[in-house]
Scaffold this motif. Structure first.
Motif, short mmCIF file in Angstrom:
data_model
loop_
_atom_site.label_atom_id
_atom_site.label_comp_id
_atom_site.label_asym_id
_atom_site.label_seq_id
_atom_site.Cartn_x
_atom_site.Cartn_y
_atom_site.Cartn_z
N PRO A 165 -35.71 -4.58 -131.96
CA PRO A 165 -35.01 -4.80 -133.26
C PRO A 165 -35.72 -6.02 -134.12
N HIS A 191 -32.21 -8.28 -126.07
CA HIS A 191 -31.55 -7.29 -126.68
C HIS A 191 -31.17 -5.96 -125.75
N ARG A 192 -32.06 -5.57 -124.88
CA ARG A 192 -31.73 -4.64 -123.92
C ARG A 192 -30.52 -4.94 -123.17
N TRP A 230 -27.04 -4.58 -124.88
CA TRP A 230 -26.75 -3.26 -125.09
C TRP A 230 -25.72 -2.45 -124.06
N TRP A 260 -33.21 -8.75 -135.21
CA TRP A 260 -32.16 -9.22 -134.39
C TRP A 260 -32.04 -10.91 -134.30
N TRP A 271 -34.40 0.35 -131.85
CA TRP A 271 -33.64 0.10 -130.57
C TRP A 271 -34.67 -0.53 -129.49
N ASP A 272 -35.76 -0.28 -129.50
CA ASP A 272 -36.79 -0.89 -128.53
C ASP A 272 -37.16 -2.21 -128.79
N GLN A 292 -35.52 5.03 -135.44
CA GLN A 292 -34.34 4.66 -134.53
C GLN A 292 -34.73 3.90 -133.25
N SER A 293 -35.51 4.88 -132.70
CA SER A 293 -36.30 4.40 -131.33
C SER A 293 -37.01 3.14 -131.51
N GLY A 317 -22.31 -5.61 -132.90
CA GLY A 317 -23.51 -6.29 -132.81
C GLY A 317 -23.36 -7.78 -132.75
#
Length: 193
Positions: free
Chosen positions: A105, A155-156, A159, A116, A102-103, A98-99, A141
C-alpha cells in the motif's frame, strides 16, 4: 510511569456497508451509534477524540455528551484516503490494482489516494498528542496504523486483526521521544450487548 490508557474504537455500521469508505463522509446507522455507546459504557477515560467524519464523530459526540466529557475532532484519525476508489464496492475495482494495493500500500496507493506511510505518520502524530486516558473513535485503517506505529507491525500483520464495526482495542502507551511503547490490554471484536 503507569502509561496512558487509550481505547481505540471503530465506528459503528454506516448506512451503506461494504463500500470502500475512506474520506467519504457517510452517516452511521442508529444501531451503529447505539453499539458504540454500549461498547463504551464500561470503559474508563477522561476525553473523547474522534475523526471528523460523521460515522465516527456522531457516536463520539453522543458518548462525550452522556459523560460530560470534552470531545475533540482530529483529522489525523480519519480513515486512509482511497482516492478514486472511495465509495466503490470492491468488485468495481480492477482485481489486479486491488491486489497491488493490498500487497504494497505504500508503493501502490489507490489513484489519487493515500500511501500507508502517510496514514501511519498522521496517526502516529495523533497518538503522540494523547496526554490522558482517552477513547478514540476512528476507523479500521487508522486503528491498524496505530497498532503498526506502537508495535512495529507491518501492513500485512495489522490486516490479520479482525476489526469489524464497533471493534475495540484498549492499549496502555508510554509516550517518549519518537515512537510510543505500548501493550495491548484488550482486543474485542465481538458485538456489544
Amino acid at each position: 510511569m503507569s502509561g496512558i490508557l487509550v481505547h481505540l474504537m471503530r465506528h459503528g455500521a454506516p448506512e451503506e456497508p461494504g463500500l470502500l469508505l475512506g474520506h467519504r463522509d457517510d452517516v452511521p446507522t442508529p444501531g451503529g451509534v447505539a453499539g458504540c455507546v454500549a461498547r463504551a459504557s464500561d470503559l474508563a477515560f477522561d476525553r473523547v477524540i474522534s475523526s471528523d467524519l460523521r460515522r465516527s464523530s456522531i457516536p463520539a459526540a453522543e458518548i462525550a455528551q452522556q459523560r460530560g466529557l470534552p470531545h475533540d475532532l482530529d483529522l489525523r484519525w480519519r480513515e486512509i484516503d482511497f482516492g478514486a476508489w472511495d465509495g466503490l464496492m470492491p468488485g468495481q475495482i480492477d482485481p489486479a490494482d486491488q491486489s497491488r494495493f493490498w500487497d504494497d500500500p505504500d508503493a501502490c496507493p489507490p489513484p489519487g489516494g493515500e500511501r500507508w506511510s502517510q496514514l501511519r505518520a498522521r496517526v502516529g502524530e495523533g497518538l503522540a498528542q494523547v496526554r490522558e486516558a482517552s477513547l478514540i473513535l476512528s476507523h479500521g485503517g487508522a486503528m491498524r496504523a496505530a497498532l503498526s506505529v506502537v508495535f512495529g507491525f507491518d501492513h500485512r500483520q495489522v490486516w490479520a486483526f479482525d476489526l469489524p464495526y464497533g471493534a475495540l482495542v484498549s492499549l496502555r502507551i508510554w509516550p517518549g521521544d519518537g515512537v510510543p511503547a505500548g501493550q495491548i490490554l484488550r482486543l474485542d471484536s465481538g458485538t456489544p450487548t
